[in-house]
Design a protein around this motif. Structure first.
Motif, short mmCIF file in Angstrom:
data_model
loop_
_atom_site.label_atom_id
_atom_site.label_comp_id
_atom_site.label_asym_id
_atom_site.label_seq_id
_atom_site.Cartn_x
_atom_site.Cartn_y
_atom_site.Cartn_z
N GLY A 458 -5.90 25.01 -52.95
CA GLY A 458 -5.82 25.70 -54.23
C GLY A 458 -5.45 27.16 -54.09
N TYR A 459 -5.10 27.57 -52.87
CA TYR A 459 -4.65 28.95 -52.62
C TYR A 459 -3.81 28.96 -51.35
CZ TYR A 459 -8.87 28.61 -49.76
OH TYR A 459 -9.84 28.17 -48.88
N ASP A 460 -3.04 30.01 -51.18
CA ASP A 460 -2.16 30.15 -50.02
C ASP A 460 -2.88 30.98 -48.96
OD1 ASP A 460 -0.13 30.38 -48.20
OD2 ASP A 460 1.02 31.85 -49.36
N ARG A 461 -3.22 30.35 -47.84
CA ARG A 461 -3.98 31.04 -46.79
C ARG A 461 -3.10 31.50 -45.62
NH1 ARG A 461 -5.13 25.48 -46.19
NH2 ARG A 461 -4.54 24.66 -44.13
N SER A 462 -1.80 31.28 -45.71
CA SER A 462 -0.92 31.62 -44.59
C SER A 462 -0.71 33.13 -44.50
CB SER A 462 0.44 30.92 -44.75
OG SER A 462 1.08 31.35 -45.93
N GLN A 463 -0.75 33.64 -43.27
CA GLN A 463 -0.51 35.06 -42.96
C GLN A 463 -1.42 36.00 -43.77
OE1 GLN A 463 1.35 36.07 -40.50
NE2 GLN A 463 2.12 34.02 -40.03
N LYS A 537 -1.88 33.42 -54.37
CA LYS A 537 -1.06 32.49 -55.14
C LYS A 537 -1.90 31.38 -55.79
CE LYS A 537 3.01 33.28 -52.22
NZ LYS A 537 4.01 32.68 -51.31
N MET A 538 -3.03 31.78 -56.36
CA MET A 538 -3.86 30.83 -57.09
C MET A 538 -3.23 30.55 -58.46
SD MET A 538 -7.53 32.55 -56.04
CE MET A 538 -8.57 31.26 -56.68
N ASN A 539 -3.44 29.36 -58.95
CA ASN A 539 -2.76 28.91 -60.18
C ASN A 539 -3.64 29.18 -61.40
OD1 ASN A 539 -0.99 27.75 -61.95
ND2 ASN A 539 -1.51 25.63 -61.41
N LEU A 540 -3.20 30.13 -62.23
CA LEU A 540 -3.93 30.45 -63.46
C LEU A 540 -3.45 29.51 -64.57
CD1 LEU A 540 -6.05 32.65 -64.11
CD2 LEU A 540 -4.19 34.01 -65.09
N ASN A 559 -13.26 28.56 -63.02
CA ASN A 559 -12.42 27.44 -62.58
C ASN A 559 -12.60 26.24 -63.50
OD1 ASN A 559 -14.94 26.49 -61.79
ND2 ASN A 559 -14.27 25.78 -59.79
N GLU A 560 -11.76 25.23 -63.30
CA GLU A 560 -11.76 24.05 -64.18
C GLU A 560 -13.12 23.35 -64.20
OE1 GLU A 560 -7.74 21.72 -63.92
OE2 GLU A 560 -8.17 22.58 -61.94
N THR A 561 -13.75 23.26 -63.02
CA THR A 561 -15.03 22.56 -62.94
C THR A 561 -16.09 23.25 -63.78
OG1 THR A 561 -14.53 21.71 -60.73
CG2 THR A 561 -16.85 21.81 -61.36
N GLU A 590 -7.07 27.14 -61.67
CA GLU A 590 -7.11 25.77 -61.14
C GLU A 590 -8.19 25.68 -60.06
OE1 GLU A 590 -3.98 22.50 -59.23
OE2 GLU A 590 -3.48 24.63 -59.26
N ASP A 591 -8.87 24.53 -59.99
CA ASP A 591 -9.91 24.32 -58.99
C ASP A 591 -9.40 24.63 -57.59
OD1 ASP A 591 -12.02 23.67 -60.60
OD2 ASP A 591 -11.73 21.50 -60.46
#
Length: 789
Positions: A458-463, A537-540, A559-561, A590-591
Motif C-alpha cells: 500500500g506504499y512505495d518502499r523502494s529507495q 506514493k500512498m493512494n488517497l 484508512n479504509e478499515t 487506501e489500506d
C-alpha cells in the motif's frame, strides 16, 4: 560367541564395499540431518525454560473489544500486577517489564556502547532466578538512578564483573550507578536484556494533573509485559476470573471494552510459538519440521532395508550352510542384528562428526547460536532414542527374512520373496512419496516467502531510508528538512512518528459521530507531515492530503478499515476525535500494511505533526554512498555524540520476515538432502538389480534387444512406483502445507500446477538416477556377462 558375531559382521561390512558405502552414506546423512532438526526443535520448544518453575509463570495477555472484533494483545496495563499481587492469593509474585527506548548510547569514560535495557519491578530477579554475582540482592534497584547489569555487560563496560558502585552515562547525560551484577539471561528467552532500570522511573512520570494519576491507576496504557507466578498451575482459571472482576470494577472505561474475560494467561514457554491469545503460530512450523525429521529418518532406514533385502539372494547360500551345520534361527537372527548394530553405530559416530563439521553452516542458515553439546542429558537421550528406533525399524525385517530361509531351496537358488521384491517396491513408493511431499513443501514455502516480499503493502518502499532523530534534531526539524531536501540525490523528505512497516502504537481514545454512544475502537495512530503520503506514493481514495498549515492539527486521515469499522458513510468532513483533540476527517487513504502480512490490516489514523521523531528520505539511488555520506555529515552537525544509524525500508521489510526466510532455507536444505538420500538408495537398488539380471540382459542383447529396450526393462518398474508415490503424496502434502499457511492472513493459493510440477520434478530425478545405471548395464558387452555360463 558375541566376539565371533562382531568379527563376521565386520567381514561382511568390508566385503561389499560399494553397497555398504551407499547404505552407510544414506544413514550417516539421515542421522546427522536428524540431529540438526532435533537441536533446532529443542531450541524452539525450550523457550523460557531456563527458569526451574517456568510451568508456574504466565504472561498476562489483554482481550480487547475493538469495533465488535476481539483482539488479544501480549501487553497489559500497569495496575494488573499491583492488584494481582495484593488481591489474589493464588498469585505468588507479579512483575512488570517494559523495554527502555529512552536511551540509545551508554558511556563509560570515553567509550560508547549500544545495549538493550528494560524497566522492571524489583521482584524480577527473584522470579527469573538470576544469581547475584556482585551486590546485595535486597538492594538491586533501590533508587531511580540505580542500574543492574548482566555479567557479560559488566565485563564489556568495566572489564570486570565486580562493578557495583561504578557509574555510566545514558545518552551522555543521565548518570546511573551500578547497584548489582547478575548472571546472564539466555538468548532463548523473552527477557534477554543486558541492563535493568527501576520501574520507579516510570512511576515518577505521573502527577495529579494527568488524566491517569499514577502508574497503578493507569488502566488506559497497555505498556507492560506482565508476568504472574502462580502458586499452582491449576489456579489459572480462578486467577483469570478474578483479574477480570478487578479490571471491570476499577477501570473507568471497562464498560466500553467489556468482554467475557478481560485477560488470557499464557504460559511463558508458549510465548515463542503461540500468539498472545494462545493460537498456534510458529508451532505449526515446529510440527512440520517434526514431520521432516520422520521423513528423513524413514528415507535413510528404507535405503538400508531395501539394500539389505536386495542382497538377501547373495547371502542365501551362506545362511543355508550355517543352518545345515547346526545354526538355529535365533543364532542367525542375532548375527544379522549384530551386523545392523555395528553398521548403525558406525553411521552414528560419523554423523556426530559431520554435525560438528557442519555446525557453523547450520547456525548461519538458522540464524541461531544453537549449542551443540552431546553430553547434555536431554539431547543425548533424544539422539539415543533416534538411534534405537531407527535400528529396530531398519534391522528387524532384514534379520527375520535372512534367518528364515529354507536351506535346501536356498542352495538351489529358490528364495521366496526375494526375486519379486514386493516389500522393496512398497518401500520405494513410500520413500518417493516422502520426496514428493518435500518438493511440494519447498515450492509452496518459496512462493509464499516471495509473495510476502513482493506484495504491494500500500506504499512505495523502494529507495527510502529512515532514521530516528536524536539530540537536537527534532527541535530543529524545519532547518534539518531544508538542508536534507537540498542535497544532491535526495528527492524528498518527510517526518513521521514511527515506522510505517511495524507501527506498534495503539489507542482507544477516539470518538466519532456514531449511533452507538458506547462504540469503541482501538486504532493505530501515526503522526505525519504533509509530504508523507506523496513521498511513499500512498493512494488517497477520498478527500485531500494535509496542506502543511495550522488547521491541519485538527484534521485526520483514516484508512479504509477504520471507516468500515466505524460504520461511517460519506466520511469527509465528519467529526472525529483523537486523544481529546476534536477535528474532522480530511481524507481516506487506501489500506496499507503497517504490520506483518501474518496479521489483518487494522484501523489506522494519520494525524498532523510536522516535527515528528522519524525522518524519511527518498533518494534517487544513482550514487547512494555519496548521498549517505552527505546525510551523515548533516547528522554530525546536530548529533556529534551519536553514531549515524539508518535503515532502508526494503531492508526493514525483509527483516520482518527474516525468521520465516531462515525457516524456508532450513526446509529447503533438509529437503534437498532427503531427496539426495532417496536417489542414493534408488541408485543402489538399480545397480544391484542390474547385477542380478546381468545374465538375462546379456541373453536379450545377443538375441537383438536394443539399448532402449534393456533400459526400459530395468527402469520401468521403478518409474511406475515413482508415479504411484506422487498420487499418494499430493493429498498429504496439501494438508501439511495448508497447515503451515494458516500462520499467514495473506497467503498464496495452492494451485494444481504446484503438485504437477512436484510430481514432474520427482519423475525427472528418478529417471536420471535410474537411467544412469540402466544405460550402463545396457551398453555393456554381453560376452563378458555370459563368459562364465
Amino acid at each position: 560367541m558375541i566376539k565371533n558375531y562382531f568379527k563376521i559382521a565386520w567381514r561382511n561390512l568390508m566385503k561389499d564395499k560399494f553397497y555398504n558405502l551407499i547404505s552407510l552414506s544414506g544413514l550417516t546423512i539421515g542421522l546427522s540431518m536428524s540431529i540438526f532438526i532435533i537441536i533446532w526443535i529443542q531450541s524452539e520448544l525450550s523457550y523460557n525454560s531456563f527458569v526451574a518453575h517456568h510451568d508456574n509463570i504466565y504472561r498476562v495477555s489483554s482481550n480487547i473489544n475493538s469495533g465488535g472484533e476481539l483482539q488479544t494483545w501480549g501487553t497489559s496495563t500497569g495496575p494488573v500486577a499491583s492488584f494481582a499481587k495484593s488481591d489474589i492469593p493464588e498469585v505468588k509474585n507479579a512483575v512488570r517489564v517494559q523495554e527502555n527506548w529512552s536511551y540509545r548510547i551508554y558511556s563509560v569514560e570515553e567509550n560508547d556502547f549500544e545495549l538493550t535495557g528494560a524497566y522492571v519491578d524489583t521482584e524480577f530477579f527473584e522470579m527469573f532466578e538470576r544469581k547475584v554475582v556482585d551486590g546485595n540482592h535486597k538492594q538491586l534497584l533501590r533508587s531511580t538512578t540505580s542500574i543492574v547489569l548482566t555479567e557479560t555487560t559488566a565485563q564489556k563496560l568495566f572489564g570486570t564483573s565486580k562493578a557495583v558502585g561504578k557509574t555510566l552515562k545514558a545518552d551522555h547525560d543521565d548518570v546511573f550507578t551500578v547497584t548489582g551484577v547478575v548472571e546472564d539471561l539466555p538468548q532463548n528467552s523473552s527477557v534477554d536484556y543486558e541492563m535493568f532500570f527501576s520501574l520507579d522511573i516510570l512511576k515518577g512520570e505521573y502527577s495529579e494533573g494527568n488524566y491517569w494519576k499514577s502508574l497503578d491507576t493507569d488502566w488506559g496504557n497497555f505498556n507492560f509485559i506482565t508476568y504472574l507466578q502462580l502458586q499452582n498451575p491449576e489456579d489459572v482459571e480462578s486467577v483469570t476470573r478474578k483479574l477480570t472482576i478487578i479490571q471491570q470494577t476499577n477501570d473507568p472505561n471497562a464498560e466500553s471494552f467489556k468482554v467475557k474475560e478481560s485477560y488470557y494467561l499464557q504460559p511463558i514457554a508458549q510465548m515463542n510459538l503461540y500468539s498472545p491469545g494462545g493460537i498456534p503460530k510458529g508451532m505449526n512450523t515446529v510440527q512440520i519440521f517434526g514431520i521432516v525429521l520422520i521423513i528423513i529418518l524413514s528415507i535413510a532406514c528404507i535405503n538400508y532395508v531395501n539394500l539389505s533385502t536386495a542382497k538377501a539372494f547373495q547371502r542365501s547360500k551362506e545362511v543355508s550352510i550355517r543352518k545345515i551345520i547346526g545354526a538355529d534361527k535365533k543364532n542367525l537372527f542375532t548375527q544379522f542384528l549384530v551386523e545392523s548394530t555395528l553398521f548403525f553405530s558406525l553411521a552414528t559416530i560419523v554423523a556426530v562428526g559431520l554435525v560438528y563439521l557442519l555446525a557453523p553452516f547450520f547456525r548461519e542458515v538458522s540464524g541461531k547460536e544453537l549449542p551443540i553439546d552431546f553430553l547434555q542429558s536431554q539431547l543425548l537421550g533424544l539422539i539415543f532414542g533416534v538411534f534405537v528406533i531407527t535400528l529396530i525399524v531398519s534391522s528387524i525385517y532384514p534379520a527375520l527374512m535372512l534367518s528364515s530361509f529354507k536351506p535346501l531351496q536356498a542352495i538351489k537358488g529358490r528364495v521366496s520373496g526375494v526375486s519379486k521384491g514386493t516389500f522393496r517396491k512398497v518401500l520405494v513408493t513410500v520413500q518417493f512419496a516422502f520426496s514428493v511431499i518435500l518438493i511440494i513443501g519447498t515450492i509452496v514455502i518459496a512462493r509464499q516467502l516471495d509473495y510476502l516480499t513482493s506484495k504491494n503493502p500500500g506504499y512505495d518502499r523502494s529507495q527510502v531510508l529512515n532514521f530516528w532523530m536524536s539530540g537536537s534534531m527534532q527541535q530543529q526539524a524545519i532547518s534539518l528538512k531544508n538542508r536534507l531536501v537540498n542535497l544532491p540525490g535526495v528527492k524528498g523528505v518527510s517526518f513521521a512518528s514511527n515506522s510505517i512497516i511495524n507501527n506498534g502504537n495503539t489507542t482507544g481514545d477516539v470518538a466519532w459521530d456514531s449511533e452507538n454512544p458506547n462504540a469503541e475502537l482501538i486504532v493505530n495512530p501515526i503522526a505525519i507531515d504533509e509530504n508523507f503520503i506523496p513521498l511513499l506514493k500512498m493512494n488517497l481514495l477520498q478527500g485531500e492530503n494535509f496542506k502543511g498549515i495550522s488547521t491541519d492539527s485538527t484534521h485526520y486521515i483514516l484508512n479504509e478499515t477504520a471507516i468500515r469499522l466505524m460504520g461511517i458513510e460519506d466520511p469527509i468532513g465528519k467529526n472525529f476525535e483523537l486523544w481529546e483533540t476534536k477535528g474532522i476527517i480530511l481524507g481516506v487513504v487506501e489500506d496499507f500494511n503497517f504490520e506483518s502480512f501474518k496479521n489483518d490490516i487494522g484501523p489506522a489514523v494519520l494525524y498532523y505533526q510536522p516535527d515528528s521523531f522519524r525522518a524519511y528520505l527518498k533518494i534517487d539511488g544513482n550514487n547512494t554512498s555519496s548521498t549517505l555520506a552527505a546525510v551523515e555529515a548533516i547528522w554530525k552537525d546536530y548529533n556529534p555524540n551519536y553514531p549515524f544509524e539508518y535503515s532502508f525500508m526494503n531492508a526493514e521489510y525483509e527483516n520482518m520476515y527474516r525468521k520465516d526466510q531462515r525457516t524456508g532455507d532450513l526446509f529447503n536444505n533438509f529437503s534437498i538432502i532427503a531427496i539426495f538420500v532417496s536417489c542414493l538408495g534408488l541408485f543402489g537398488i538399480t545397480t544391484y538389480t542390474a547385477q542380478l539380471k546381468k545374465r538375462e540382459i546379456g541373453i536379450r542383447k545377443v538375441l537383438g534387444a536394443s539399448i532402449f529396450q534393456v533400459t526400459k526393462l530395468l527402469s520401468s518398474d521403478f518409474l511406475i512406483l515413482v508415479a504411484v508415490s506422487a498420487v499418494i503424496a499430493i493429498p498429504l502434502a496439501w494438508y501439511v502445507m495448508d497447515l503451515w499457511l494458516q500462520d499467514f492472513v495473506y497467503r498464496i493459493p495452492m494451485s494444481w500446477w504446484i503438485f504437477a510440477l512436484a510430481g514432474g520434478i520427482t519423475l525427472v530425478i528418478a529417471i536420471i538416477t535410474v537411467s544412469f545405471q540402466a544405460i550402463r548395464a545396457a551398453i555393456a558387452n554381453p560376452v563378458k556377462s555370459l563368459r562364465t555360463e
